[in-house]
Structures are given as structure tokens and as C-alpha cells.
Scaffold this active site. Structure first.
Site, PDB file in Angstrom:
ATOM      1  CG  ASP A  44      -0.247  -0.081   2.559  1.00  0.00           C
ATOM      2  OD1 ASP A  44       0.879  -0.282   2.547  1.00  0.00           O
ATOM      3  OD2 ASP A  44      -1.295  -0.101   3.564  1.00  0.00           O
ATOM      4  CB  SER A  45       4.641   1.632   0.020  1.00  0.00           C
ATOM      5  OG  SER A  45       4.846   0.572  -0.687  1.00  0.00           O
ATOM      6  CG  ASP A  83       0.528  -4.071   2.199  1.00  0.00           C
ATOM      7  OD1 ASP A  83       0.516  -5.166   3.014  1.00  0.00           O
ATOM      8  OD2 ASP A  83       1.425  -3.174   1.991  1.00  0.00           O
ATOM      9  CE  LYS A 113       3.453  -5.914   3.572  1.00  0.00           C
ATOM     10  NZ  LYS A 113       2.942  -4.886   4.495  1.00  0.00           N
ATOM     11  CD  GLU A 115       0.479  -1.624   8.254  1.00  0.00           C
ATOM     12  OE1 GLU A 115       0.329  -0.734   9.087  1.00  0.00           O
ATOM     13  OE2 GLU A 115       0.974  -1.283   7.020  1.00  0.00           O
ATOM     14  CD  GLU A 178       7.681  -0.372   7.702  1.00  0.00           C
ATOM     15  OE1 GLU A 178       6.587  -1.064   7.285  1.00  0.00           O
ATOM     16  OE2 GLU A 178       8.021   0.749   7.295  1.00  0.00           O
TER      17      GLU A 178
HETATM   18  O1  KIV Z   1       3.635  -0.955   1.638  1.00  0.00           O
HETATM   19  C1  KIV Z   1       4.892  -1.268   1.778  1.00  0.00           C
HETATM   20  O2  KIV Z   1       5.676  -1.143   0.810  1.00  0.00           O
HETATM   21  C2  KIV Z   1       5.286  -2.134   2.793  1.00  0.00           C
HETATM   22  C3  KIV Z   1       6.874  -2.337   3.074  1.00  0.00           C
HETATM   23  C4  KIV Z   1       7.086  -1.409   3.652  1.00  0.00           C
HETATM   24  C5  KIV Z   1       7.159  -3.740   3.542  1.00  0.00           C
HETATM   25  O3  KIV Z   1       4.635  -2.737   3.579  1.00  0.00           O
END
Ligand code: KIV
Length: 255
Positions: A44-45, A83, A113, A115, A178
Site C-alpha cells: 500500500d506504499s 497489502d 499482507k 498490519e 519493519e
Molecule cells: O507497503 C509496503 O511497501 C510495505 C513495506 C514497507 C514492507 O508494507
């Protein structure tokens, strides 16, 4: 060709260190695969790196579906982890299963994934129970860091170990650490039987993940733990200046 499975990633525990790289679109994902990296994170980055947000918090499920599908079209064998964005899994197990199912069914992801450590335990169990592999993410949690805890190194050893054990017990096949204190990250790696994948968490992890835009130098600044392997921002600007100047002085197009 069959994609690398979550089970195959889980078997990398304690073996040679492995790489995971973010990608958000087809051509870059294809480059990751061609470079021999078979674990791609549609993070989600994408919010900070592509969509112009200053955090991951505003990213939506439709953003993630759109970018996951592009990565799936640009690759053939990499395992694609997507994510689950903020707000799509916190409220209930049913929400979490619905979001994860869409990411796999419509986006073409191989796993999801999310969090959170101990507090995400029930959601991880629910998604794994629905047949979808889950990569956990503990330590600094970008989706909520800006709402309170901030973007600091995590060094609360007992809580981090409890989080790692909770996500393993819930059925996660791997866990991202992280910005965790390096000694504690190494200790977590020894305490659990699933691979740890570090970002800013030191050498003691089974794998390492970085954000491609940082690695390639596509931003003017990057986090201090990043190793920048190229400076594409400078190259891109210079190529574009060259194009504009060719147009102005009529050297492009050619006669
Ligand atoms: O969204 C992302 O890029 C991440 C990484 C920082 C592991 O979750």
C-alpha cells in the site's frame, strides 16, 4: 507456469537470505521477475510512491486491486503478496475475508499482507481459514503510525516477541519486521519458525524487503536504512530535459 507458493516461501526459513521487492505496475514487476526476485509485494506504499499521498492511510481496496492486476499481468511466476489497505480488515473477520478474497480473485494475488501483531490474530486466522495465505507485518505499522505512535524504531522487546508469536500461532506463513531494533529482530527470527522479512531491521532476518522507488532513487529523499542502487530520478529528468530541448531546437523529430 505455476506461481511460487506461500508454502515455498515459508520453507526458506533459516536458509540463504532472500529478497522481496515492491512493484505496483506491469513493466516494473516484469523487471523484478527478470532480476530473479520471485517475491513481489504490491504494497500500500503505492500511496506514497505512485499516487501522491503522504502516507498509506488513504489507499483503498480498489487502488490495490488495480495495481495488483497490473503486477499479475506483468509477471508469470513470482509470488504476489498484496497489502490489505487500512479500513478493509479491522472491523470484522467477514470484512477481512471479503477483502482478501477480492485481492486474490479479482487482482490475481497469491497471498495478502496485513498490519498488526497480537491484535490482528483473529483476522489472520479467519483469512487463513478461508484458504488464503497471510503474511503478517509487525514493528512500525505505516497505516496507523501517523495517527499516533509515529515513525520510530520499535524496541519494546516483550511486545514485539508476543506479536511475532501471535501471528505465527494464527497461521501466518511469514512476517515482515519493519524498523525493529536489530538485536530484537534477530531474536524474533530465532523464536519463531516462519521466515522474518526485515525492512530497516538488520541482518538477522531471513529475508529483506525494500521499496523499489527507494532502491532505484526515484525520489529526492529515501529512508536512512535504504541502500540506493541507482539514481533514476536524475537520469529521467536529464532525458526529459534533452527531449524538450530537441523539440525546441527542431532536432526532434528528424527530417
Ligand atoms: O507497503 C509496503 O511497501 C510495505 C513495506 C514497507 C514492507 O508494507
Amino acid at each position: 507456469m505455476r506461481r511460487v507458493t506461500a508454502a515455498a516461501v515459508a520453507r526458506r526459513k533459516g536458509k540463504a537470505p532472500f529478497a522481496m521487492m515492491t512493484a505496483y505496475d506491469a513493466p516494473f514487476a516484469g523487471c523484478v521477475e527478470e532480476a530473479g526476485i520471485d517475491l513481489i509485494l504490491v504494497g500500500d506504499s503505492v500511496g506514497n510512491n505512485v499516487l501522491g499521498y503522504d502516507s498509506t492511510t488513504p489507499v483503498t481496496l480498489s487502488d490495490m486491486l488495480h495495481h495488483t492486476a497490473a503486477v499479475a499481468r506483468g509477471t508469470v511466476k513470482a509470488h504476489i503478496v498484496t497489502d490489505l489497505p487500512f479500513g478493509t480488515y479491522q472491523a470484522s473477520d467477514a470484512d477481512a475475508i471479503r477483502a482478501a478474497t477480492r485481492v486474490v480473485q479479482e487482482g490475481g494475488a497469491s497471498s495478502v499482507k496485513l498490519e498488526g501483531g497480537a491484535r490482528a490474530r483473529e483476522r489472520i486466522k479467519a483469512i487463513v481459514g478461508a484458504g488464503i495465505p497471510v503474511m503478517a507485518h509487525i514493528g512500525l505499522l505505516p497505516q496507523t503510525a501517523g495517527l499516533g505512535p509515529g515513525f520510530k524504531v520499535r524496541s519494546d522487546r516483550e511486545a514485539l516477541l508476543a506479536d511475532a508469536r501471535a501471528v505465527e500461532a494464527a497461521g501466518a506463513y511469514a512476517v515482515v519486521l519493519e524498523v525493529v531494533d536489530h538485536g530484537i529482530a534477530a531474536e524474533i527470527g530465532k523464536a519463531i519458525a516462519i521466515p522474518t522479512i526485515g525492512i530497516g531491521s538488520g541482518k538477522g532476518c531471513d529475508g529483506q524487503v525494500l521499496v523499489m522507488h527507494d532502491v532505484l532513487g526515484l525520489h529526492a529523499i529515501a529512508p536512512s536504512f535504504v541502500k540506493q542502487y541507482a539514481n533514476l530520478r536524475t537520469e529521467i529528468i536529464s532525458a526529459l530535459e534533452h527531449f524538450a530541448s530537441d523539440v525546441k531546437d527542431r532536432s526532434f523529430p528528424a527530417d
